[in-house]
Design a protein around this motif. Structure first.
Motif, PDB file in Angstrom:
ATOM      1  N   VAL A  46       0.823  -1.216   0.085  1.00 51.52           N
ATOM      2  CA  VAL A  46      -0.055  -0.094   0.035  1.00 51.52           C
ATOM      3  C   VAL A  46       0.745   1.202   0.193  1.00 51.52           C
ATOM      4  O   VAL A  46       0.727   2.186  -0.807  1.00 51.52           O
ATOM      5  CB  VAL A  46      -1.057   0.090   1.139  1.00 51.52           C
ATOM      6  N   ARG A  47       1.972   1.131   0.798  1.00 52.57           N
ATOM      7  CA  ARG A  47       2.927   2.374   0.859  1.00 52.57           C
ATOM      8  C   ARG A  47       3.522   2.529  -0.500  1.00 52.57           C
ATOM      9  O   ARG A  47       3.608   3.698  -0.871  1.00 52.57           O
ATOM     10  CB  ARG A  47       3.809   2.197   1.747  1.00 52.57           C
ATOM     11  N   ASN A  48       3.846   1.538  -1.464  1.00 52.01           N
ATOM     12  CA  ASN A  48       4.529   1.758  -2.542  1.00 52.01           C
ATOM     13  C   ASN A  48       3.212   2.073  -3.755  1.00 52.01           C
ATOM     14  O   ASN A  48       3.637   3.104  -4.288  1.00 52.01           O
ATOM     15  CB  ASN A  48       4.868   0.324  -3.041  1.00 52.01           C
ATOM     16  N   CYS A  68       7.369  -5.457  -8.456  1.00 55.42           N
ATOM     17  CA  CYS A  68       8.306  -4.753  -7.807  1.00 55.42           C
ATOM     18  C   CYS A  68       7.656  -4.147  -6.547  1.00 55.42           C
ATOM     19  O   CYS A  68       8.279  -3.692  -5.567  1.00 55.42           O
ATOM     20  CB  CYS A  68       8.767  -3.456  -8.603  1.00 55.42           C
ATOM     21  N   LEU A  69       6.488  -4.435  -6.325  1.00 54.69           N
ATOM     22  CA  LEU A  69       5.656  -3.927  -5.220  1.00 54.69           C
ATOM     23  C   LEU A  69       5.709  -4.394  -3.864  1.00 54.69           C
ATOM     24  O   LEU A  69       5.362  -4.022  -2.657  1.00 54.69           O
ATOM     25  CB  LEU A  69       4.173  -3.484  -5.733  1.00 54.69           C
ATOM     26  N   GLU A  76      15.087   0.083  -1.230  1.00 60.93           N
ATOM     27  CA  GLU A  76      15.695  -1.103  -1.829  1.00 60.93           C
ATOM     28  C   GLU A  76      16.208  -0.580  -2.996  1.00 60.93           C
ATOM     29  O   GLU A  76      16.170   0.432  -3.447  1.00 60.93           O
ATOM     30  CB  GLU A  76      14.682  -2.380  -2.192  1.00 60.93           C
ATOM     31  N   PRO A  77      17.410  -1.589  -3.497  1.00 64.57           N
ATOM     32  CA  PRO A  77      17.580  -1.053  -4.891  1.00 64.57           C
ATOM     33  C   PRO A  77      16.496  -1.203  -5.989  1.00 64.57           C
ATOM     34  O   PRO A  77      15.526  -1.924  -5.693  1.00 64.57           O
ATOM     35  CB  PRO A  77      18.456  -2.397  -5.361  1.00 64.57           C
ATOM     36  N   CYS A  79      13.849  -1.390  -8.927  1.00 65.52           N
ATOM     37  CA  CYS A  79      13.329  -2.414  -9.516  1.00 65.52           C
ATOM     38  C   CYS A  79      13.474  -1.986 -11.096  1.00 65.52           C
ATOM     39  O   CYS A  79      13.259  -1.072 -11.594  1.00 65.52           O
ATOM     40  CB  CYS A  79      11.949  -2.789  -9.232  1.00 65.52           C
ATOM     41  N   ASP A  80      14.131  -2.908 -11.937  1.00 67.34           N
ATOM     42  CA  ASP A  80      14.243  -2.377 -13.369  1.00 67.34           C
ATOM     43  C   ASP A  80      12.929  -2.030 -14.035  1.00 67.34           C
ATOM     44  O   ASP A  80      12.937  -1.005 -14.752  1.00 67.34           O
ATOM     45  CB  ASP A  80      14.933  -3.529 -14.245  1.00 67.34           C
ATOM     46  N   ALA A  81      11.847  -2.848 -13.704  1.00 69.98           N
ATOM     47  CA  ALA A  81      10.708  -2.508 -14.396  1.00 69.98           C
ATOM     48  C   ALA A  81      10.092  -0.938 -13.808  1.00 69.98           C
ATOM     49  O   ALA A  81       9.384  -0.504 -14.824  1.00 69.98           O
ATOM     50  CB  ALA A  81       9.566  -3.537 -14.050  1.00 69.98           C
ATOM     51  N   ALA A  82      10.386  -0.660 -12.729  1.00 64.36           N
ATOM     52  CA  ALA A  82       9.978   0.532 -11.994  1.00 64.36           C
ATOM     53  C   ALA A  82      10.631   1.595 -12.785  1.00 64.36           C
ATOM     54  O   ALA A  82       9.964   2.736 -13.115  1.00 64.36           O
ATOM     55  CB  ALA A  82      10.024   0.484 -10.482  1.00 64.36           C
ATOM     56  N   VAL A  83      11.954   1.535 -12.771  1.00 64.53           N
ATOM     57  CA  VAL A  83      12.862   2.575 -13.501  1.00 64.53           C
ATOM     58  C   VAL A  83      12.254   2.669 -14.951  1.00 64.53           C
ATOM     59  O   VAL A  83      12.134   3.880 -15.408  1.00 64.53           O
ATOM     60  CB  VAL A  83      14.402   2.082 -13.399  1.00 64.53           C
ATOM     61  N   LYS A  84      12.238   1.684 -15.959  1.00 65.71           N
ATOM     62  CA  LYS A  84      11.498   1.830 -16.990  1.00 65.71           C
ATOM     63  C   LYS A  84      10.344   2.467 -17.178  1.00 65.71           C
ATOM     64  O   LYS A  84      10.121   3.377 -17.945  1.00 65.71           O
ATOM     65  CB  LYS A  84      11.488   0.523 -17.814  1.00 65.71           C
ATOM     66  N   LEU A  85       9.667   2.445 -16.320  1.00 58.82           N
ATOM     67  CA  LEU A  85       8.066   2.782 -16.304  1.00 58.82           C
ATOM     68  C   LEU A  85       8.072   4.102 -15.807  1.00 58.82           C
ATOM     69  O   LEU A  85       7.661   5.224 -16.527  1.00 58.82           O
ATOM     70  CB  LEU A  85       7.045   2.228 -15.147  1.00 58.82           C
TER      71      LEU A  85
END
Length: 122
Positions: A46-48, A68-69, A76-77, A79-85
């Protein structure tokens, strides 16, 4: 934990939590009494979700990175998918800003032309 406790722990409302469920971002088990029961990991989730929504992402965007959630995105380091998004959404925002800047320039030029026309004063 039940919905009220999750809402208190995450600083959100029960209504928002139900909305996250409707959007497929959050799931809950049902107790024998029919109440929603959330796993302790739901707090991080929920925080994410709240962080991503506050950053301008949509529910559809967030569903794309649901994997990634489960970890704290802030601690945390990345998440590649989050960075791309984020990169994709940033490009979209920048394109919109460019479009709006062009529109503003055209409107300013038209307004100057209208104000400098015969019989009008600035």
């Amino acid at each position: 934990m039940r919905i009220g406790e999750l809402a208190r722990r995450t600083g959100t409302t029960t209504r928002a939590l139900r909305y996250y469920e409707q959007q497929g971002l959050l799931t809950a088990a049902r107790g024998g009494n029919g109440y929603r029961e959330y796993d302790p990991s739901a707090e991080t989730l929920v925080r994410n979700i709240r962080t991503l929504l506050a950053a301008g992402l949509t529910s559809d965007d967030i569903r794309q990175i649901s994997g990634c959630l489960t970890v704290d995105l802030a601690g945390e380091p990345p998440c590649d998918a989050a960075v791309k998004l984020y990169e994709q959404r940033l490009r979209t925002v920048e394109e919109r800003m460019d479009t709006l800047a062009d529109l503003r320039s055209r409107l300013q030029a038209e307004l100057r032309a209208l104000r400098s026309g015969p019989g009008l004063s600035a």
